[in-house]
Design a protein around this motif. Structure first.
Motif, PDB file in Angstrom:
ATOM      1  N   HIS A   1       0.826  -1.207   0.000  1.00  0.00           N
ATOM      2  CA  HIS A   1       0.000   0.000   0.000  1.00  0.00           C
ATOM      3  C   HIS A   1       0.856   1.251   0.000  1.00  0.00           C
ATOM      4  O   HIS A   1       0.496   2.266  -0.601  1.00  0.00           O
ATOM      5  CB  HIS A   1      -0.922   0.005   1.221  1.00  0.00           C
ATOM      6  CG  HIS A   1      -1.915  -1.101   1.184  1.00  0.00           C
ATOM      7  ND1 HIS A   1      -2.903  -1.146   0.241  1.00  0.00           N
ATOM      8  CD2 HIS A   1      -2.049  -2.216   1.936  1.00  0.00           C
ATOM      9  CE1 HIS A   1      -3.612  -2.243   0.417  1.00  0.00           C
ATOM     10  NE2 HIS A   1      -3.120  -2.910   1.431  1.00  0.00           N
ATOM     11  N   GLN A   2       1.985   1.197   0.667  1.00  0.00           N
ATOM     12  CA  GLN A   2       2.849   2.376   0.686  1.00  0.00           C
ATOM     13  C   GLN A   2       3.328   2.680  -0.716  1.00  0.00           C
ATOM     14  O   GLN A   2       3.408   3.850  -1.122  1.00  0.00           O
ATOM     15  CB  GLN A   2       4.039   2.132   1.624  1.00  0.00           C
ATOM     16  CG  GLN A   2       4.736   3.394   2.078  1.00  0.00           C
ATOM     17  CD  GLN A   2       3.795   4.428   2.604  1.00  0.00           C
ATOM     18  OE1 GLN A   2       2.860   4.128   3.358  1.00  0.00           O
ATOM     19  NE2 GLN A   2       3.979   5.681   2.208  1.00  0.00           N
TER      20      GLN A   2
ATOM     21  N   PHE B   1      -9.724  11.482   5.717  1.00  0.00           N
ATOM     22  CA  PHE B   1     -10.674  10.737   6.533  1.00  0.00           C
ATOM     23  C   PHE B   1     -11.410   9.716   5.693  1.00  0.00           C
ATOM     24  O   PHE B   1     -11.677   8.612   6.145  1.00  0.00           O
ATOM     25  CB  PHE B   1     -11.662  11.689   7.213  1.00  0.00           C
ATOM     26  CG  PHE B   1     -11.097  12.319   8.464  1.00  0.00           C
ATOM     27  CD1 PHE B   1     -11.920  12.973   9.340  1.00  0.00           C
ATOM     28  CD2 PHE B   1      -9.748  12.236   8.743  1.00  0.00           C
ATOM     29  CE1 PHE B   1     -11.397  13.547  10.500  1.00  0.00           C
ATOM     30  CE2 PHE B   1      -9.212  12.803   9.886  1.00  0.00           C
ATOM     31  CZ  PHE B   1     -10.042  13.471  10.770  1.00  0.00           C
ATOM     32  N   ILE B   2     -11.730  10.068   4.454  1.00  0.00           N
ATOM     33  CA  ILE B   2     -12.472   9.119   3.629  1.00  0.00           C
ATOM     34  C   ILE B   2     -11.565   7.976   3.172  1.00  0.00           C
ATOM     35  O   ILE B   2     -11.976   6.819   3.165  1.00  0.00           O
ATOM     36  CB  ILE B   2     -13.122   9.832   2.432  1.00  0.00           C
ATOM     37  CG1 ILE B   2     -14.249  10.722   2.955  1.00  0.00           C
ATOM     38  CG2 ILE B   2     -13.650   8.841   1.412  1.00  0.00           C
ATOM     39  CD1 ILE B   2     -15.045  11.403   1.897  1.00  0.00           C
ATOM     40  N   PHE B   3     -10.326   8.295   2.817  1.00  0.00           N
ATOM     41  CA  PHE B   3      -9.425   7.243   2.334  1.00  0.00           C
ATOM     42  C   PHE B   3      -8.591   6.626   3.446  1.00  0.00           C
ATOM     43  O   PHE B   3      -7.730   5.797   3.194  1.00  0.00           O
ATOM     44  CB  PHE B   3      -8.515   7.793   1.229  1.00  0.00           C
ATOM     45  CG  PHE B   3      -9.235   8.013  -0.064  1.00  0.00           C
ATOM     46  CD1 PHE B   3      -9.777   9.249  -0.379  1.00  0.00           C
ATOM     47  CD2 PHE B   3      -9.392   6.966  -0.964  1.00  0.00           C
ATOM     48  CE1 PHE B   3     -10.464   9.443  -1.561  1.00  0.00           C
ATOM     49  CE2 PHE B   3     -10.062   7.152  -2.151  1.00  0.00           C
ATOM     50  CZ  PHE B   3     -10.596   8.396  -2.448  1.00  0.00           C
ATOM     51  N   GLY B   4      -8.827   7.072   4.688  1.00  0.00           N
ATOM     52  CA  GLY B   4      -8.063   6.499   5.790  1.00  0.00           C
ATOM     53  C   GLY B   4      -6.595   6.820   5.670  1.00  0.00           C
ATOM     54  O   GLY B   4      -5.736   6.010   6.009  1.00  0.00           O
ATOM     55  N   GLY B   5      -6.280   8.022   5.165  1.00  0.00           N
ATOM     56  CA  GLY B   5      -4.893   8.379   4.962  1.00  0.00           C
ATOM     57  C   GLY B   5      -4.722   8.884   3.546  1.00  0.00           C
ATOM     58  O   GLY B   5      -5.659   9.354   2.917  1.00  0.00           O
ATOM     59  N   GLU B   6      -3.510   8.712   3.046  1.00  0.00           N
ATOM     60  CA  GLU B   6      -3.272   9.226   1.705  1.00  0.00           C
ATOM     61  C   GLU B   6      -3.895   8.298   0.678  1.00  0.00           C
ATOM     62  O   GLU B   6      -3.942   7.076   0.878  1.00  0.00           O
ATOM     63  CB  GLU B   6      -1.766   9.315   1.460  1.00  0.00           C
ATOM     64  CG  GLU B   6      -1.322  10.701   1.095  1.00  0.00           C
ATOM     65  CD  GLU B   6       0.169  10.780   0.824  1.00  0.00           C
ATOM     66  OE1 GLU B   6       0.952  10.338   1.690  1.00  0.00           O
ATOM     67  OE2 GLU B   6       0.547  11.270  -0.239  1.00  0.00           O
ATOM     68  N   PHE B   7      -4.314   8.856  -0.439  1.00  0.00           N
ATOM     69  CA  PHE B   7      -4.879   8.061  -1.518  1.00  0.00           C
ATOM     70  C   PHE B   7      -3.818   7.156  -2.086  1.00  0.00           C
ATOM     71  O   PHE B   7      -2.656   7.568  -2.233  1.00  0.00           O
ATOM     72  CB  PHE B   7      -5.402   9.006  -2.608  1.00  0.00           C
ATOM     73  CG  PHE B   7      -5.965   8.295  -3.799  1.00  0.00           C
ATOM     74  CD1 PHE B   7      -5.156   8.007  -4.893  1.00  0.00           C
ATOM     75  CD2 PHE B   7      -7.286   7.889  -3.818  1.00  0.00           C
ATOM     76  CE1 PHE B   7      -5.654   7.350  -5.990  1.00  0.00           C
ATOM     77  CE2 PHE B   7      -7.799   7.230  -4.910  1.00  0.00           C
ATOM     78  CZ  PHE B   7      -6.979   6.955  -5.991  1.00  0.00           C
TER      79      PHE B   7
ATOM     80  N   GLY C   1      -4.536   4.311  -0.236  1.00  0.00           N
ATOM     81  CA  GLY C   1      -4.691   3.698   1.079  1.00  0.00           C
ATOM     82  C   GLY C   1      -5.150   2.255   0.973  1.00  0.00           C
ATOM     83  O   GLY C   1      -5.016   1.615  -0.073  1.00  0.00           O
ATOM     84  N   ASP C   2      -5.692   1.726   2.071  1.00  0.00           N
ATOM     85  CA  ASP C   2      -6.110   0.331   2.060  1.00  0.00           C
ATOM     86  C   ASP C   2      -7.506   0.123   2.625  1.00  0.00           C
ATOM     87  O   ASP C   2      -7.869  -1.006   2.963  1.00  0.00           O
ATOM     88  CB  ASP C   2      -5.108  -0.536   2.808  1.00  0.00           C
ATOM     89  CG  ASP C   2      -4.963  -0.109   4.261  1.00  0.00           C
ATOM     90  OD1 ASP C   2      -4.247  -0.787   5.015  1.00  0.00           O
ATOM     91  OD2 ASP C   2      -5.580   0.911   4.645  1.00  0.00           O
ATOM     92  N   VAL C   3      -8.302   1.186   2.770  1.00  0.00           N
ATOM     93  CA  VAL C   3      -9.633   0.997   3.355  1.00  0.00           C
ATOM     94  C   VAL C   3     -10.758   1.477   2.450  1.00  0.00           C
ATOM     95  O   VAL C   3     -11.928   1.252   2.765  1.00  0.00           O
ATOM     96  CB  VAL C   3      -9.798   1.719   4.706  1.00  0.00           C
ATOM     97  CG1 VAL C   3      -8.893   1.127   5.743  1.00  0.00           C
ATOM     98  CG2 VAL C   3      -9.582   3.195   4.552  1.00  0.00           C
ATOM     99  N   ILE C   4     -10.457   2.116   1.350  1.00  0.00           N
ATOM    100  CA  ILE C   4     -11.557   2.739   0.604  1.00  0.00           C
ATOM    101  C   ILE C   4     -12.493   1.687   0.001  1.00  0.00           C
ATOM    102  O   ILE C   4     -13.709   1.857  -0.005  1.00  0.00           O
ATOM    103  CB  ILE C   4     -11.028   3.716  -0.482  1.00  0.00           C
ATOM    104  CG1 ILE C   4     -12.187   4.468  -1.104  1.00  0.00           C
ATOM    105  CG2 ILE C   4     -10.230   2.993  -1.545  1.00  0.00           C
ATOM    106  CD1 ILE C   4     -12.974   5.314  -0.153  1.00  0.00           C
TER     107      ILE C   4
END
Lengths: 367, 587, 272
Positions: free
Chosen positions: A251-252, B209-215, B217-220
C-alpha cells in the motif's frame, strides 16, 4: 366545510383561486357552463376480437401458454448450458458460456413477461373502472381532534411551561451530537504535509517503470519519452548479486505512485525554453517532469513528440514540456512540476534534487 | 348475516365458526389464518381493485423499480464471491494475461467472478447494465413528472423523495463500479480525491478521513462496499417504499380525457390487470437486462488491469450518469486563486461539487417556485400537456439541453477521435454552447409550445385538415377541414384558463403602503412571464361563431370544429363537392 | 447476317461492348505501362539508386529533393527531414500506406499501400544511405516465442494505453490528431513504430528487445482474445456503453411500455 356525498364524490365548487389558503379541499377543474366542450363521459366499452370470437380467444390462450412453455424450456436450456459449456469455449469470437446463459435466461424471462402482458391485453376483462379520489388532507374533524390531542399531551408534558427542564434537555441532546462526531476522528490520520512530500530527493536514480532499469542519457533519442519512476520502487541487485528488496511496496508503494511517477522526454535543445533558474535542470535536452496532472491527479503518458504537448486523457489539460510545463489549454491551473536532473558517477540519470513544489492536484494549504 | 358474536378478547370481529362448511375458494384457509392475526381485510378490500390509469409514460418509474429489484438479486449473487479487500494477492486464476501479477483481493475476486464462476460474468454484466437502466429510467421518469406537472400538490414530497432517490442512485452507482479496483474506476476514485481536496479549509482532511490516509490507502474499497451493499440500499429501500406508499395514497395522476376529472381515476383494477401488466413488465425488464448481459459487453475489467496510480487509459470516463459532471470538469476554465498562502481551486470545486448541488437545488425548488408564482393551492390530479405550460416546458427543455451538452462534453475525446475533430476546438465550442444552447432551447421550446396551443385552438374552431382540396367555382382553392370527435375536443379543453394575478391595491384607504409589495410585484411579473402568452381556449360563443361562419362561407371547405354525437370519424366528403352543401353545425 | 442483326439490340449487347472495351483498354495499358523494377536486390547501389528515383518522384514534393525536409514560414514543415530516420521508419510509413499522404493533413492514416515490397525496400535503402538510423527488424526481433504476455501487458498499460486505450482501440490527441487503433497491425510494424516514433508517437527505442517482444505478444493476445462478455461495442469504455444502454436498453423498454399500455385491437363495428 365539505362533506363527502353518498358515493364519496365531493360536491362541485368554484375552482377559481379565491385565496383559500387551506387549499385542502379537493376542487374540481372547471366544468362550468363557460367551458366550450362538455365532458362526453367515458367512451363506451368496445369489445376486443378475443371477447367476441371464441376461436380467437382460444388462439390467444394457446399463444400465451406457448410463451410460458417456451420460457420453461429455455430455463431448462440454461441449466444444460451451465453444465455442458466450458468457460473457455468460444462461439463466433465471443465467450460461449456467457452468450448461452444470457440468451436462455433472457428469453425465458422475456417470454414470461410477454405472456403475462398478452394475457392481460387479450384475455383479462378490460372494462374501464372509475374510482373516486379523496382529498389528501384529513377531515377537519380529524384534524381538530388531533390538534386537541396534541395540545392536551403537550400541556400535560409541561414542555412549554417548564422552560428549565426543556432547555436543559435540548442542551444535553445537542451536546450528545459531539460524541457522534468525535467517534469519527479515527477514520484517518491528519494530512500534515503529506501532499507536499514525494520520495524524490538528491541522488535518487530515475529508472524505467515496470522494468526498474536505470537510464543512460544516450539511450533516449530526440523525440523519445520514458515513463519513469524512482529506483526505490524496484528491487535492485547488490554488488555481490544479492537481491535488495524495494524500499516501497504494498500500500505504501501505491500511495507513493500517486505522486512520484515522472516522464522523461528528450527534445532538440533549440526547441526548449528553460524556465528562469532551470537552465541546468536538463541533460542534453532531456527534461524530467512529474506526470501527475495538476488538475485532479490523473497520470499523463500522452506526449506528442513534435508539438511537445503533454495531454491528460481525463479532462484534456495540455502542458508544454518545452516551456517549463506551462498550461496551454484545459482546466488545469498550474504548470507541471519539473524535476532537476543530473548524472551519477556510473553515467545513469539521477534526480539533482526533489521537486520544488507539491505535485498533483491543489489543496487549501498548498500555498 | 348474523350479528358478530363477541369473543373472549372483546373484539367485535366475527368469531370463527367451525360448524360451517369450509368454502372452496382458493386459499381461504390460509387467508383466514392470516386475517385472524393481521386483520388486513380493511386494507385489502380497498386496494385489491384499486384503479390505475393506463399510459406508457406511467411505466417509466416501473423500469426503475424493477431495475432496483434486479440489482438486489444480482447484487446478492455477486456478494457471495466478491472480496471487498485491498490486501495484495497474487492472481492465480484462469485469465492467463494477468496470472502472477500482484493485485488487490477485490480485483482478483472480480476476475474470479468473471472467469471462474459459471454465470458470474453474466451476473456482473446484468448488475452493471441494470444499474445504468436504473438511473436512466429514474431520469426519464423524473422528466415525465416534470413536463406533465405531476409534482404539484399533493405530490411535492414525492418529488423530493424522487430526487433523493436519483441522488443516492448516482452515488450508489459510482461506489459500485469502483469496487473492482480496476484501472478505470481507480482513476475515477483518484479524480474524486482531487475533488475532495478542492474543498476549502477542510479538503485535505476530508480526503484523509475518507481514504483512511493518503490516496489510495487500504480501506476505501471495504468502506465503499459497506456504503454500496448496506447503507445506500437501505436508504433506497426505505425511500422507495415511501415513494410507493404516497403513490397508493394519492392515487396515480391521469391524463385529461372524456370521463376523467380531477376527482376520479379511470383505468383498470390492480387485480388482475395491473398485477399482470406490472408483473409482466418486471419479467420484460429482467429479460432485457439478461439479454443485454449476453449481447453487450460492459466494463471488461480484465482488459483494464488492476489499479496502478501511474497508469491510465485514453477514454477515461465515468459511467454515463456522471458524464455531465465530467463534462463540466473538462469545460471549466482554469480558475484558481491564492490568498495569503491558501489555494482555492475554483476550476475543480465549481464543476465538481457546486454543479451537482445547483442542479438538485433547482429541481427541488421548482414545485415551490411555481406554486408561489401561480398562487395555486389546489390539488392537481390531472396532468398538464406540456404545450399548455410553455414556460415550464421551456425551462425543462433548457435544462435538458444544458445537461445534454455537458454530457457530450464529457465524451469529447471519444467524439474527437471518432470524427477527426480537435479536442481543444470541441471544448471551446462546447463552452459557448453550454451557455447559448439552453437559452436558444428555451426560446424555441416556448414558441413551439405556444404554436401547438394555437394549433389546438384551430382544431377546436375549424376541425382538422383532411388534405382534400376543393376548388370553388370562382377559382379559389381551399382545404376541407373535418370536425374532430368530441372525445378529442374535450381533451383539448380541460386545461385551465389562467386569470392574471390580481394585485391588491398597493396602498390602503389611508395611503399606507401594504407590506410585501415588492415581492408581490415580482410575483405578478413572473406570472405574466409564465402565462401571459398562452393562447386562450375558445369560449362556447367562439365555437358557435366559427361553426356559423363555416355554414355560411359558401361551402369553401367545411370548417366545422367539433362533431356532434353519433358520428365517429369524418363526414362524407362526397357531399362537399358542391358549394353550399349540407353543413352547419348540427348542435 | 440475320443472326447478327437479331442480336444487335439484345439487352446484353451494350454490356458486352463495355466489357470488351475495358478488356482492350486494360490490356493495352498493361502492355504499355512501365514495368516495376524487378529483382533489384542485385547490388546495394542499384537498390539505392532505384530508391532515389522513386523518392524524387513520390516523396520529394514534401520531403525535399534530398530528403532534407521543407520548412514553412510558420516554423512547421510540409514534410520533415528524413535524414537519420533509418530504413525502419520508411518501411513502417510506406508499408502501412501512411506515406505517401493522400493530401496534407494533421494525421497520416493507415491506408492501402501504394508501393510494392521491392519499391519499399528500395526507398528504405535510399533513406538509410543518407545517415545511420534504425534498420528494418529481422523476424527474430519481433517474434513472440517465449514472450511473456503478462509482462507485456504491464508495459502496455504503462506506456501505451494513455494514447491507444486499454484495448488498443485508439484515442484522441491534440488538434484533430489521434493515436490509431492497433488491431490488425503486423508485429513488424509494431516493432518499427516503437523503434522510430512515427509522427507524434514518441520514440520507444529505449525499451529492451525482450520488452518490445512482450508488448507485441500482448497485443497479439488482445486480438486473439474472444470478447468474453459479448460484442465489445468498440472497447471505448463507458461512453459507448452508455449510448448502447440508452438506445438498446431504455429504448427497447420504452417501446415495450408503449406496447403494454396500448390496449390493442378492437373487434370493430360489426361486432358491436
Amino acid at each position: 366545510m365539505t362533506s363527502h356525498g353518498p358515493d364519496g364524490h365531493l360536491p362541485q365548487r368554484s375552482a377559481v383561486t379565491d385565496g383559500d389558503t387551506t387549499g385542502q379541499d379537493l376542487s374540481l377543474l372547471p366544468d362550468r357552463p363557460a367551458e366550450p366542450v362538455s365532458d362526453p363521459g367515458i367512451p363506451p366499452h368496445e369489445p376486443r376480437p378475443t371477447d367476441v370470437d371464441p376461436v380467437l380467444e382460444r388462439r390467444a390462450e394457446r399463444q400465451v401458454a406457448m410463451l410460458f412453455a417456451s420460457a420453461a424450456l429455455l430455463a431448462l436450456a440454461f441449466c444444460v448450458a451451465y453444465f455442458t459449456i466450458d468457460e473457455s469455449d468460444i462461439f463466433l469470437g465471443y465467450g460461449a458460456l456467457n452468450l448461452a446463459l444470457g440468451l436462455t435466461l433472457g428469453f425465458a424471462l422475456l417470454f414470461i413477461g410477454v405472456g403475462a402482458i398478452q394475457w392481460a391485453r387479450k384475455l383479462m376483462a378490460d372494462h374501464e373502472l372509475v374510482e373516486y379520489r379523496h382529498g389528501a388532507a384529513s377531515t377537519a374533524a380529524d384534524r381538530a381532534e388531533s390538534i386537541a390531542a396534541f395540545q392536551a399531551g403537550a400541556e400535560e408534558s409541561g414542555f412549554g411551561r417548564r422552560t428549565l427542564v426543556r432547555n436543559s434537555l435540548l442542551g444535553s441532546l445537542a451536546v450528545l451530537g459531539l460524541p457522534a462526531v468525535v467517534l469519527l476522528r479515527d477514520l484517518g490520520p491528519l494530512p500534515g504535509d503529506a501532499f507536499a512530500r514525494t520520495v524524490w530527493k538528491k541522488g535518487v536514480r530515475v529508472v524505467k517503470d515496470v522494468s526498474g532499469e536505470p537510464i543512460r542519457p544516450e539511450e533516449l533519442s530526440v523525440g523519445g519519452q520514458i515513463n519513469a519512476a524512482p529506483a526505490s520502487f524496484f528491487e535492485t541487485e547488490g554488488p555481490d548479486g544479492t537481491v535488495i528488496p524495494a524500499e516501497y511496496e504494498g500500500h505504501q508503494l501505491q500511495i507513493e505512485k500517486t505522486k512520484a511517477p515522472v516522464i522523461l522526454v528528450r527534445m532538440a535543445p533549440d526547441d526548449i525554453t528553460p524556465g528562469p533558474g532551470r537552465e541546468d535542470w536538463g541533460i542534453d535536452g532531456i527534461l524530467c517532469y512529474s506526470k501527475i496532472c495538476t488538475h485532479v491527479g490523473c497520470p499523463i503518458s500522452l506526449w506528442e513528440q513534435q508539438t511537445h504537448q503533454l495531454l491528460c486523457p481525463c479532462h484534456q489539460s495540455t502542458f508544454d514540456l518545452a516551456d517549463s510545463g506551462r498550461v496551454l489549454f484545459g482546466p488545469a491551473a498550474r504548470p507541471m512540476p519539473q524535476l532537476p536532473l543530473d548524472v551519477d558517477e556510473e553515467g545513469y540519470l539521477i534526480a539533482a534534487d526533489g521537486f520544488n513544489e507539491p505535485v498533483g492536484p491543489s489543496y487549501w494549504e498548498r500555498g | 348475516m348474523s350479528a358478530p358474536a363477541p369473543n373472549t378478547t372483546g373484539s367485535t370481529r366475527a368469531a370463527p365458526t367451525p360448524n360451517l362448511p369450509k368454502r372452496r375458494v382458493i386459499g381461504t384457509g390460509a387467508l383466514t389464518w392470516v386475517d385472524e392475526r393481521l386483520g388486513l381485510g380493511g386494507l385489502a378490500k380497498k386496494q385489491l381493485r384499486k384503479v390505475f390509469p393506463d399510459h406508457w409514460s406511467f411505466m417509466l418509474g416501473e423500469i426503475a423499480l424493477w431495475s432496483f429489484v434486479i440489482l438486489l438479486l444480482t447484487g446478492v449473487f455477486l456478494s457471495l464471491w466478491f472480496k471487498p479487500s485491498m490486501a495484495e494477492v497474487e492472481y492465480l486464476g484462469s485469465y492467463a494475461e494477468l496470472r502472477g501479477l500482484h493485485m488487490s483481493e477485490a480485483y482478483a475476486s472480480t476476475l474470479d467472478l468473471s472467469f471462474d464462476v459459471r454465470g458470474g460474468l453474466l451476473m456482473r454484466q446484468m448488475h452493471h447494465w441494470s444499474a445504468n437502466l436504473f438511473l436512466a429510467s429514474m431520469t426519464i421518469h423524473m422528466l415525465r413528472v416534470f413536463f406533465t406537472g405531476a409534482f404539484r400538490k399533493p405530490r411535492e414530497m414525492n418529488w423530493l423523495i424522487g430526487l433523493a432517490l436519483l441522488q443516492l442512485g448516482i452515488i450508489e452507482g459510482f461506489a459500485g463500479y469502483s469496487l473492482p479496483d480496476d484501472l478505470l474506476s481507480g482513476t475515477g476514485l483518484r479524480i474524486a480525491e482531487g475533488l475532495m481536496r478542492s474543498v476549502p479549509v477542510v479538503g485535505s482532511y476530508v480526503s484523509f478521513f475518507i481514504f483512511g490516509g493518503e490516496f489510495p490507502g487500504d480501506v476505501i474499497i471495504p468502506r465503499l462496499y459497506t456504503v454500496h451493499v448496506l447503507l445506500i440500499p437501505g436508504l433506497l429501500l426505505g425511500l422507495i417504499t415511501a415513494h410507493m406508499l404516497l403513490l397508493v395514497y394519492h392515487k396515480h395522476t391521469q391524463w385529461p380525457g372524456p370521463g376523467r376529472t380531477n376527482n376520479n381515476v379511470v383505468g383498470f383494477p390492480l387485480m388482475p390487470v395491473y398485477m399482470a401488466k406490472a408483473g409482466g413488465y418486471f419479467f420484460i425488464v429482467f429479460g432485457v437486462t439478461a439479454l443485454m448481459g449476453a449481447l453487450l459487453q460492459i466494463n471488461p475489467i480484465w482488459m483494464y488491469g488492476p489499479y496502478n496510480p501511474s497508469q491510465v487509459t485514453a477514454g477515461s470516463q465515468p459511467d454515463w450518469y456522471m458524464g455531465w459532471l465530467e463534462g463540466g470538469l473538462r469545460l471549466m476554465l482554469p480558475w484558481e486563486t491564492e490568498i495569503w498562502g491558501y489555494t482555492i481551486s475554483w476550476n475543480v470545486m465549481l464543476p465538481g461539487l457546486a454543479l451537482m448541488g445547483l442542479l438538485f437545488t433547482v429541481l427541488a425548488a421548482y414545485p415551490f417556485i411555481e406554486r408561489w408564482i401561480t398562487g395555486d393551492d389546489r390539488e392537481h390530479h390531472l396532468l398538464d400537456r406540456p404545450r399548455n405550460q410553455p414556460t415550464r416546458t421551456a425551462f425543462g427543455i433548457a435544462g435538458v439541453t444544458a445537461y445534454g451538452l455537458l454530457w457530450i462534453a464529457g465524451g469529447n475525446d471519444i467524439i474527437a477521435a471518432q470524427f477527426g475533430l480537435s479536442v481543444h476546438t470541441l471544448a471551446v465550442v462546447l463552452r459557448f454552447a453550454v451557455v447559448i444552447g439552453p437559452i436558444l432551447a428555451f426560446v424555441v421550446a416556448r414558441r413551439w409550445a405556444l404554436s401547438l396551443q394555437r394549433h389546438d385552438r384551430e382544431l377546436l374552431l375549424h376541425g382538422y385538415e383532411t388534405g382534400v382540396i376543393v376548388r370553388s367555382p370562382e377559382g379559389s382553392y381551399s382545404e376541407i377541414h373535418a370536425p374532430i370527435d368530441p372525445n378529442r375536443a374535450y381533451s383539448l379543453t380541460t386545461h385551465e384558463r389562467r386569470e392574471p394575478l390580481q394585485l391588491a391595491s398597493p396602498v390602503d384607504a389611508n395611503g399606507v403602503a401594504a407590506p410585501g409589495q415588492a415581492k408581490e410585484r415580482v410575483r405578478a411579473r413572473l406570472f405574466r412571464f409564465w402565462y401571459a402568452d398562452d393562447v386562450p381556449k375558445p369560449t362556447p360563443e367562439e365555437i358557435e361563431a366559427a361553426a356559423h361562419h363555416a355554414s355560411h362561407d359558401g361551402g369553401n371547405g367545411h370548417h366545422v370544429g367539433i362533431e356532434t354525437s353519433g358520428m365517429v370519424g369524418g363526414e362524407d366528403f362526397a357531399s362537399h363537392s358542391s358549394s353550399e352543401g349540407t353543413s352547419a353545425v348540427k348542435r | 447476317m440475320k443472326k447478327l442483326s437479331t442480336h444487335r439490340r439484345h439487352p446484353l449487347a451494350g454490356l458486352v461492348v463495355v466489357l470488351l472495351g475495358l478488356v482492350v483498354a486494360g490490356g493495352l495499358y498493361a502492355a504499355v505501362r512501365p514495368a516495376a523494377a524487378e529483382g533489384s536486390q542485385a547490388g546495394d547501389q542499384e537498390l539505392i539508386a532505384e530508391g532515389r528515383r522513386l523518392f524524387v518522384v513520390g516523396c520529394s514534393s514534401c520531403h525535399g529533393l534530398n530528403a532534407e525536409g521543407i520548412e514553412t514560414k510558420s516554423g512547421g514543415n510540409n514534410g520533415p527531414s528524413l535524414i537519420g530516420v533509418g530504413a525502419a521508419a520508411v518501411d513502417f510509413q510506406v508499408d502501412t500506406g501512411r506515406m505517401p499522404m493522400a493530401r496534407p493533413d494533421v494525421q497520416a492514416p493507415r491506408k492501402e499501400k501504394v508501393y510494392n515490397d521491392d519499391e519499399i525496400a528500395a526507398l528504405a535503402a535510399y533513406v538509410a544511405s543518407l545517415a545511420p538510423g534504425p534498420a528494418i527488424p529481422a523476424p527474430e526481433d519481433y517474434s513472440t516465442e517465449g514472450a511473456s504476455v503478462v509482462r507485456g501487458g504491464e508495459f502496455f498499460r504503462t506506456n501505451c494505453t494513455a494514447c491507444h486505450n486499454f484495448a488498443g482501440a485508439g484515442g484522441a490527441l491534440a488538434d484533430g490528431r489521434y493515436a490509431p487503433p492497433l488491431r490488425g497491425v503486423e508485429p513488424k510494424h509494431i516493432y518499427e513504430a516503437m523503434e522510430t516514433g512515427p509522427q507524434q508517437m514518441p520514440v520507444f527505442s529505449w525499451l529492451d528487445e525482450q520488452d518490445k517482444r512482450d508488448i507485441i505478444a500482448y497485443l497479439q493476445r488482445l486480438e486473439e482474445q474472444p470478447a468474453y462478455g459479448g460484442p465489445s461495442l468498440g472497447s471505448r469504455g463507458p461512453v459507448t456503453e452508455g449510448l448502447w444502454g440508452w438506445v438498446g436498453g431504455v429504448g427497447i423498454l420504452v417501446l415495450a411500455a408503449v406496447w403494454i399500455a396500448n390496449n390493442g385491437a378492437r373487434a370493430g363495428k360489426k361486432h358491436q
